[in-house]
Design a protein around this motif. Sequence first.
Motif, PDB file in Angstrom:
ATOM      1  N   HIS A  64       0.812  -1.226   0.000  1.00 27.01           N
ATOM      2  CA  HIS A  64       0.000   0.000   0.000  1.00 27.01           C
ATOM      3  C   HIS A  64       0.837   1.264   0.000  1.00 27.01           C
ATOM      4  O   HIS A  64       1.889   1.323   0.653  1.00 27.01           O
ATOM      5  CB  HIS A  64      -0.883   0.069   1.260  1.00 27.01           C
ATOM      6  N   TRP A  65       0.325   2.257  -0.720  1.00 24.86           N
ATOM      7  CA  TRP A  65       0.766   3.647  -0.548  1.00 24.86           C
ATOM      8  C   TRP A  65      -0.453   4.454  -0.108  1.00 24.86           C
ATOM      9  O   TRP A  65      -1.570   4.202  -0.582  1.00 24.86           O
ATOM     10  CB  TRP A  65       1.254   4.231  -1.871  1.00 24.86           C
ATOM     11  N   PHE A  66      -0.214   5.399   0.755  1.00 27.91           N
ATOM     12  CA  PHE A  66      -1.267   6.321   1.190  1.00 27.91           C
ATOM     13  C   PHE A  66      -0.639   7.707   1.159  1.00 27.91           C
ATOM     14  O   PHE A  66       0.420   7.924   1.747  1.00 27.91           O
ATOM     15  CB  PHE A  66      -1.686   5.940   2.617  1.00 27.91           C
ATOM     16  N   GLU A 122      -4.231  -0.752  -7.863  1.00 27.78           N
ATOM     17  CA  GLU A 122      -5.609  -0.315  -7.956  1.00 27.78           C
ATOM     18  C   GLU A 122      -5.736   0.773  -6.901  1.00 27.78           C
ATOM     19  O   GLU A 122      -4.911   0.872  -6.009  1.00 27.78           O
ATOM     20  CB  GLU A 122      -6.542  -1.476  -7.627  1.00 27.78           C
ATOM     21  N   GLY A 123      -6.782   1.536  -6.995  1.00 29.59           N
ATOM     22  CA  GLY A 123      -6.950   2.553  -5.977  1.00 29.59           C
ATOM     23  C   GLY A 123      -7.681   3.746  -6.525  1.00 29.59           C
ATOM     24  O   GLY A 123      -8.337   3.670  -7.568  1.00 29.59           O
ATOM     25  N   LYS A 124      -7.550   4.857  -5.845  1.00 34.51           N
ATOM     26  CA  LYS A 124      -8.310   6.044  -6.267  1.00 34.51           C
ATOM     27  C   LYS A 124      -7.736   7.275  -5.588  1.00 34.51           C
ATOM     28  O   LYS A 124      -6.986   7.187  -4.601  1.00 34.51           O
ATOM     29  CB  LYS A 124      -9.769   5.873  -5.872  1.00 34.51           C
ATOM     30  N   ILE A 125      -8.151   8.401  -6.154  1.00 28.63           N
ATOM     31  CA  ILE A 125      -7.891   9.678  -5.503  1.00 28.63           C
ATOM     32  C   ILE A 125      -9.249  10.186  -5.023  1.00 28.63           C
ATOM     33  O   ILE A 125     -10.227  10.176  -5.771  1.00 28.63           O
ATOM     34  CB  ILE A 125      -7.280  10.684  -6.495  1.00 28.63           C
ATOM     35  N   VAL A 126      -9.292  10.577  -3.783  1.00 31.44           N
ATOM     36  CA  VAL A 126     -10.535  11.145  -3.250  1.00 31.44           C
ATOM     37  C   VAL A 126     -10.248  12.603  -2.914  1.00 31.44           C
ATOM     38  O   VAL A 126      -9.331  12.898  -2.144  1.00 31.44           O
ATOM     39  CB  VAL A 126     -10.999  10.373  -1.990  1.00 31.44           C
ATOM     40  N   ALA A 139      -4.796   9.968  -1.640  1.00 34.82           N
ATOM     41  CA  ALA A 139      -4.628   8.935  -2.677  1.00 34.82           C
ATOM     42  C   ALA A 139      -4.411   7.583  -2.004  1.00 34.82           C
ATOM     43  O   ALA A 139      -3.636   7.464  -1.050  1.00 34.82           O
ATOM     44  CB  ALA A 139      -3.446   9.271  -3.577  1.00 34.82           C
ATOM     45  N   TYR A 140      -5.117   6.580  -2.514  1.00 32.48           N
ATOM     46  CA  TYR A 140      -4.962   5.197  -2.068  1.00 32.48           C
ATOM     47  C   TYR A 140      -4.392   4.414  -3.242  1.00 32.48           C
ATOM     48  O   TYR A 140      -5.019   4.363  -4.308  1.00 32.48           O
ATOM     49  CB  TYR A 140      -6.310   4.596  -1.687  1.00 32.48           C
ATOM     50  N   VAL A 141      -3.219   3.816  -3.056  1.00 32.82           N
ATOM     51  CA  VAL A 141      -2.558   3.074  -4.142  1.00 32.82           C
ATOM     52  C   VAL A 141      -2.249   1.686  -3.584  1.00 32.82           C
ATOM     53  O   VAL A 141      -1.407   1.534  -2.701  1.00 32.82           O
ATOM     54  CB  VAL A 141      -1.263   3.788  -4.596  1.00 32.82           C
ATOM     55  N   LEU A 199     -15.288  14.029  -4.347  1.00 27.79           N
ATOM     56  CA  LEU A 199     -15.108  13.605  -5.739  1.00 27.79           C
ATOM     57  C   LEU A 199     -14.131  12.435  -5.756  1.00 27.79           C
ATOM     58  O   LEU A 199     -13.084  12.498  -5.103  1.00 27.79           O
ATOM     59  CB  LEU A 199     -14.499  14.731  -6.570  1.00 27.79           C
ATOM     60  N   THR A 200     -14.483  11.386  -6.475  1.00 28.16           N
ATOM     61  CA  THR A 200     -13.564  10.246  -6.600  1.00 28.16           C
ATOM     62  C   THR A 200     -13.000  10.239  -8.016  1.00 28.16           C
ATOM     63  O   THR A 200     -13.754  10.337  -8.978  1.00 28.16           O
ATOM     64  CB  THR A 200     -14.308   8.925  -6.332  1.00 28.16           C
ATOM     65  N   GLU A 201     -11.679  10.133  -8.101  1.00 29.79           N
ATOM     66  CA  GLU A 201     -11.028  10.175  -9.422  1.00 29.79           C
ATOM     67  C   GLU A 201     -10.128   8.950  -9.574  1.00 29.79           C
ATOM     68  O   GLU A 201      -9.615   8.437  -8.581  1.00 29.79           O
ATOM     69  CB  GLU A 201     -10.170  11.440  -9.546  1.00 29.79           C
ATOM     70  N   PRO A 202      -9.922   8.517 -10.818  1.00 28.82           N
ATOM     71  CA  PRO A 202      -9.009   7.367 -11.009  1.00 28.82           C
ATOM     72  C   PRO A 202      -7.556   7.784 -10.767  1.00 28.82           C
ATOM     73  O   PRO A 202      -7.219   8.965 -10.899  1.00 28.82           O
ATOM     74  CB  PRO A 202      -9.219   6.986 -12.474  1.00 28.82           C
ATOM     75  N   LEU A 203      -6.747   6.799 -10.454  1.00 30.04           N
ATOM     76  CA  LEU A 203      -5.302   7.059 -10.355  1.00 30.04           C
ATOM     77  C   LEU A 203      -4.756   7.337 -11.749  1.00 30.04           C
ATOM     78  O   LEU A 203      -5.293   6.827 -12.744  1.00 30.04           O
ATOM     79  CB  LEU A 203      -4.602   5.831  -9.776  1.00 30.04           C
ATOM     80  N   PRO A 204      -3.690   8.128 -11.858  1.00 26.09           N
ATOM     81  CA  PRO A 204      -3.077   8.317 -13.172  1.00 26.09           C
ATOM     82  C   PRO A 204      -2.514   6.991 -13.680  1.00 26.09           C
ATOM     83  O   PRO A 204      -2.138   6.136 -12.880  1.00 26.09           O
ATOM     84  CB  PRO A 204      -1.941   9.300 -12.907  1.00 26.09           C
ATOM     85  N   GLU A 205      -2.478   6.840 -14.999  1.00 24.21           N
ATOM     86  CA  GLU A 205      -1.877   5.615 -15.555  1.00 24.21           C
ATOM     87  C   GLU A 205      -0.388   5.837 -15.745  1.00 24.21           C
ATOM     88  O   GLU A 205       0.009   6.859 -16.291  1.00 24.21           O
ATOM     89  CB  GLU A 205      -2.498   5.306 -16.912  1.00 24.21           C
TER      90      GLU A 205
END
Length: 356
Positions: A243-245, A261-265, A253-255, A298-304
């Motif tokens: 995990h990264w936080f 997998e994860g997200k940016i909130v 950001a949760y990675v 707002l929930t956003e995807p992690l960058p690729e």
Amino acid sequence: MKDIRIAIIGHGFMGHEHEKMLSDFPGIRLVGFSDIDPTQLEDVGPGLKRYASNEELLNDPEVDVVMVVCNNNQHRDIVIQAANAKKDIICEKPVAMSLAELDEMEEACRKNGVKFTVHHQRRFDPDFRTAKAVYDSGTLGDVYTIKNSLYGFNGNMHDWHVFISEGGGMLYDWGVHLLDQMLWMMPGVKIKSVFADVRSVINFEVDDYFKILMRFENGVTGEVELGTYYLSDRKEGKWFERHWFVGGNKGTAYVDGFHPEGKIVRTSHLLQNVGNKRTMTSAGPTRSFGPAPEGTILTEPLPEVHTGHENYFENYVRAYHGEEEFLVKIDETRRVLRLMDAVRESAKTGRSVDFE
Ligand SMILES: NC(=O)c1ccc[n+]([C@@H]2O[C@H](COP(=O)([O-])OP(=O)(O)OC[C@H]3O[C@@H](n4cnc5c(N)ncnc54)[C@H](O)[C@@H]3O)[C@@H](O)[C@H]2O)c1
């Protein structure tokens, strides 16, 4: 351009990984292997040399670069021998077991005029690069905390990894990667102080758990935590947690996972806390842990990111031919060793240690 001819000392776990990676790699020709234990050479692939000794490998005029891929307590002597044989060198991490060893190795390389770098391919791990891309984007606002953690479920540590004299223990093993990533997340940012807990939970000699807190001068607290013995009743699937936080005043950001997998909130506005008044939320009048006002999250995807361990050797080939710098500088590996000394001192004294 001529292929770089690489031979490898040590055909254990990582030697096999390098064989897979380099057997057909643009700009590199893998020449062969030596190993102190000849049985380790039995499955060396076709067309590759099996040297009878390290000396035979070091004296082979068909070899430009030697990779040192054996037990950590062997790195110093073999790097010095390879430098004296005028071979360029890639050493596995941890580059050395102490700063004094590294000084001797660097001096031998300088004296012989050979190139010397270290295999830190985890700078290209997709999870790390994703967390770094989020941090670098500034989307989280002022970042105050970055946590980098790895947990294994059943305490497995094998062979020489359980002996101090051989450079065993998790700090030398994964700690070096996790700390190197944390430093590389914010290049050039100094660490003011370090506090650490380092333990042997089920081992007799070596560490198998650590928690390290680093106070960076830009206000970020970096946390690195590793446990090998986080028991899990999971019956299938992966056998670790990664995990990264990353927390900032505008978002989190949760990675999760090596292929993350994860997200940016994020919040559409910074929460205004009002002194001397209760805040009414959908959960009723509450203080710290109520839900955010509706519509503000707002929930956003992690960058690729598109990175992989092959990028390490791509840089190596370009740098070897003088087209760019080697990604891993010896001074960076020295800083990680210094940091590990501070970690050990803090763990021993139970106090934080001033660092840079
Ligand atoms: N970069 C990474 O992701 C990564 C991953 C795993 C291991 N490593 C590093 O690679 C190195 C090797 O680790 P491993 O897991 O492959 O260990 P391993 O025990 O599987 O392999 C080590 C090999 O080196 C040989 N060896 C030991 N001393 C030798 C000597 N003096 N001369 C020749 N051969 C010798 C052993 O016989 C063995 O075959 C370590 O420094 C480790 O930290 C790096």
